[in-house]
Design an enzyme around this catalytic site. Structure first.
Site, PDB file in Angstrom:
ATOM      1  N   PHE A  91      31.089  61.750 -52.902  1.00  0.00           N
ATOM      2  CA  PHE A  91      31.100  61.569 -51.421  1.00  0.00           C
ATOM      3  C   PHE A  91      31.191  60.120 -51.053  1.00  0.00           C
ATOM      4  O   PHE A  91      30.327  59.353 -51.907  1.00  0.00           O
ATOM      5  CB  PHE A  91      29.943  62.172 -50.978  1.00  0.00           C
ATOM      6  CG  PHE A  91      29.674  62.287 -49.428  1.00  0.00           C
ATOM      7  CD1 PHE A  91      30.204  63.330 -48.703  1.00  0.00           C
ATOM      8  CD2 PHE A  91      28.940  61.389 -48.542  1.00  0.00           C
ATOM      9  CE1 PHE A  91      30.302  63.368 -47.296  1.00  0.00           C
ATOM     10  CE2 PHE A  91      28.997  61.406 -47.015  1.00  0.00           C
ATOM     11  CZ  PHE A  91      29.640  62.656 -46.585  1.00  0.00           C
ATOM     12  N   ASP A 132      23.731  65.286 -56.383  1.00  0.00           N
ATOM     13  CA  ASP A 132      23.988  65.388 -54.731  1.00  0.00           C
ATOM     14  C   ASP A 132      24.190  66.654 -54.608  1.00  0.00           C
ATOM     15  O   ASP A 132      25.303  67.072 -54.781  1.00  0.00           O
ATOM     16  CB  ASP A 132      24.761  64.389 -54.256  1.00  0.00           C
ATOM     17  CG  ASP A 132      24.768  64.239 -52.703  1.00  0.00           C
ATOM     18  OD1 ASP A 132      24.325  65.183 -52.326  1.00  0.00           O
ATOM     19  OD2 ASP A 132      25.161  63.172 -52.082  1.00  0.00           O
ATOM     20  N   TYR A 173      21.324  69.263 -42.840  1.00  0.00           N
ATOM     21  CA  TYR A 173      21.828  69.586 -41.281  1.00  0.00           C
ATOM     22  C   TYR A 173      23.314  70.455 -41.736  1.00  0.00           C
ATOM     23  O   TYR A 173      23.922  70.705 -40.744  1.00  0.00           O
ATOM     24  CB  TYR A 173      22.249  68.116 -40.460  1.00  0.00           C
ATOM     25  CG  TYR A 173      22.804  67.048 -41.380  1.00  0.00           C
ATOM     26  CD1 TYR A 173      24.506  67.111 -41.686  1.00  0.00           C
ATOM     27  CD2 TYR A 173      22.330  65.948 -41.818  1.00  0.00           C
ATOM     28  CE1 TYR A 173      24.612  66.064 -42.260  1.00  0.00           C
ATOM     29  CE2 TYR A 173      22.634  65.020 -42.583  1.00  0.00           C
ATOM     30  CZ  TYR A 173      24.087  65.049 -42.809  1.00  0.00           C
ATOM     31  OH  TYR A 173      24.480  63.998 -43.583  1.00  0.00           O
ATOM     32  N   LYS A 174      23.565  70.550 -42.794  1.00  0.00           N
ATOM     33  CA  LYS A 174      24.893  71.419 -43.137  1.00  0.00           C
ATOM     34  C   LYS A 174      24.423  72.754 -43.261  1.00  0.00           C
ATOM     35  O   LYS A 174      24.234  73.417 -42.088  1.00  0.00           O
ATOM     36  CB  LYS A 174      25.608  70.869 -44.293  1.00  0.00           C
ATOM     37  CG  LYS A 174      26.145  69.261 -44.172  1.00  0.00           C
ATOM     38  CD  LYS A 174      26.480  68.776 -45.420  1.00  0.00           C
ATOM     39  CE  LYS A 174      27.175  67.201 -45.026  1.00  0.00           C
ATOM     40  NZ  LYS A 174      27.192  66.359 -46.153  1.00  0.00           N
ATOM     41  N   ARG A 212      39.593  71.278 -43.444  1.00  0.00           N
ATOM     42  CA  ARG A 212      38.664  71.900 -44.299  1.00  0.00           C
ATOM     43  C   ARG A 212      37.937  73.125 -43.402  1.00  0.00           C
ATOM     44  O   ARG A 212      37.657  73.035 -42.280  1.00  0.00           O
ATOM     45  CB  ARG A 212      37.328  70.964 -44.457  1.00  0.00           C
ATOM     46  CG  ARG A 212      37.480  69.955 -45.488  1.00  0.00           C
ATOM     47  CD  ARG A 212      36.129  69.341 -45.919  1.00  0.00           C
ATOM     48  NE  ARG A 212      35.375  69.220 -44.931  1.00  0.00           N
ATOM     49  CZ  ARG A 212      34.083  68.621 -44.917  1.00  0.00           C
ATOM     50  NH1 ARG A 212      33.637  68.324 -46.346  1.00  0.00           N
ATOM     51  NH2 ARG A 212      33.652  68.205 -43.853  1.00  0.00           N
TER      52      ARG A 212
END
Ligand code: PLP
Length: 419
Positions: free
Chosen positions: A126, A203, A228-229, A378
């Protein structure tokens, strides 16, 4: 033979998780939301939780509420540890952002082992992870060893074995790759690293709430991630860090903040960190954010991560099957591992017109996936609130959009600031 829409409806009728869709706010029933890996939906319970924290705890309780608030970063960490991370009580702290937590843990390991001069990561990690690692390497004049990842399958164990040698202080890897969705074998990587005396900071931002994470059983020492995902705690909700209990008094946060201080309110002259995970706290936490993290975790804990994963595998398999049948002839390629055991909760579809396709899909067809530069759409069918028929309809709308060239006719302004 491809599943018909009727078949998808039948799968929903037989889905034991179908009822949990009502646990989140669905404002527009026609909108197909396939971007819960970027920002999860709003749990219905969070409305009441937020109202209570703001109105009662803050509005009425005022500063007296700190008696309860003060322990929440660890209490909510325990909740997350138990339900979604496979960690023990006292090993997870909710605080700061993933970026800051990654910096804190990497710096703590570098400080612990000044003799080792190499940091390892990979070129598909990321962006914020790559930047944090670059920054630490530059600030401390360390060597940065970047593994080349396969754009579809992620990191090979061979490449990891080659890079993670005994000159390495710390390695930073993502459990699920944010772009391809490739899932790394955490236990195998930890075993390689342990053999060379290398610590790994994981991560798990793209795996927590999507795939069962077994930090303890898989030998993980350190991890960070966001809420928050898939955890549905809302935009900018606080992140978390995990420090295995046996390492807590050996590692020090590079930020000597008062929220890490032993007997914080004695306001002592000198920094003396708590012999606990709380030593990685820095400044005052977001109390509202913490409450929403707890509500988000509960929205998943009610279902159970194993059941969520089982449905997620079925949903992503449907995405892959429909993409092969409908979208491959239109120029799409599935760039996510086809073996469900090797991928996380989303599927990446490559197409040379990915950006205009994404944009027009949102604007004209009420389907929200997301775009990842340069050429990826995605698709994240989050199992808590996505139906099989949503996947069917979403990909059907995508197929129709591209087959009719609507994305070309709409023109192609460049991407906005946020994609
Ligand atoms: C989303 C995500 C982040 C985000 O970091 P923030 O500090 O919350 O902005 C970091 N790492 C991974 C792997 C992610 O998927």
């Amino acid at each position: 033979m491809t599943l018909t829409r009727q078949d998808a409806v039948a799968l929903d009728a037989a889905d034991p998780l179908a009822g949990f869709r009502s646990a989140v706010v669905i404002d527009d029933p026609d909108l197909i939301y396939l971007d819960g890996n970027s920002l999860g939906r709003l749990p219905s319970a969070s409305l009441h939780v937020a109202d209570h924290v703001v109105r009662e705890e803050w509005g009425r309780g005022l500063v007296r509420s700190w008696q309860d608030w003060i322990d929440r970063p660890q209490q909510v960490g325990d909740l997350l540890a138990m339900h979604l991370l496979g960690a023990a009580s006292g090993e997870v702290l909710i605080c700061d952002s993933t970026t800051v937590n990654l910096y804190k843990l990497l710096a703590a390991v570098l400080d612990e082992r000044p003799g080792r001069r190499v940091i390892v990561t990979d070129d598909d990690n990321f962006p914020t992870d790559r930047y944090v690692v670059q920054g630490l390497a530059a600030q401390r004049s360390l060597e940065l060893r970047v593994i080349r990842a396969d754009p579809v399958h992620g990191l090979s164990m061979r490449a990891i074995v080659e890079a993670v040698r005994d000159d390495v202080a710390v390695a930073a890897f993502s459990h699920v790759a944010y772009r391809s969705g490739a899932l790394l074998d955490m236990a195998a990587v930890n075993a390689v690293a342990a053999g060379q005396g290398v610590r790994v900071v994981w991560d798990v931002a793209h795996s927590v709430g999507a795939v069962p994470v077994h930090l303890h059983d898989d030998g993980a020492e350190l991890a960070v991630g966001c809420t928050y995902k898939y955890v549905n705690a809302g935009p900018g909700s606080p992140a978390f860090l995990y420090v295995r209990s046996d390492l807590q008094d050996r590692l020090r946060s590079p930020i000597w903040g008062w929220f890490g201080q032993r007997a914080q309110f004695e306001m002592a002259e000198c920094y003396d960190p708590e012999p606990a995970v709380t030593r990685f706290g820095a400044g005052t936490p977001s109390v509202l954010g913490l409450a929403l993290v707890a509500a988000g975790v509960r929205s998943l804990a009610d279902v159970g991560i194993e059941a969520l994963r089982a449905k997620s595998v079925a949903l992503t398999s449907l995405v892959v099957d429909l993409a092969d049948d409908w979208l491959a002839p239109l120029g799409f390629t599935v760039v996510t591992p086809r073996d469900p055991a090797r991928r996380g909760g989303h599927v990446a579809l490559a197409h040379r017109d990915a950006w205009p396709i994404c944009r027009t899909l949102v604007e004209q067809r009420a389907v929200i996936p997301d775009f990842r530069a340069p050429d990826i759409v995605r698709v994240a069918p989050v199992p808590l609130y996505t139906r099989f028929v949503d996947v069917w309809d979403g990909l059907d709308r995508l197929r129709d959009l591209v087959a009719s060239h609507a994305h070309v006719l709409a023109g192609t302004p460049s991407p906005p600031r946020v994609t």
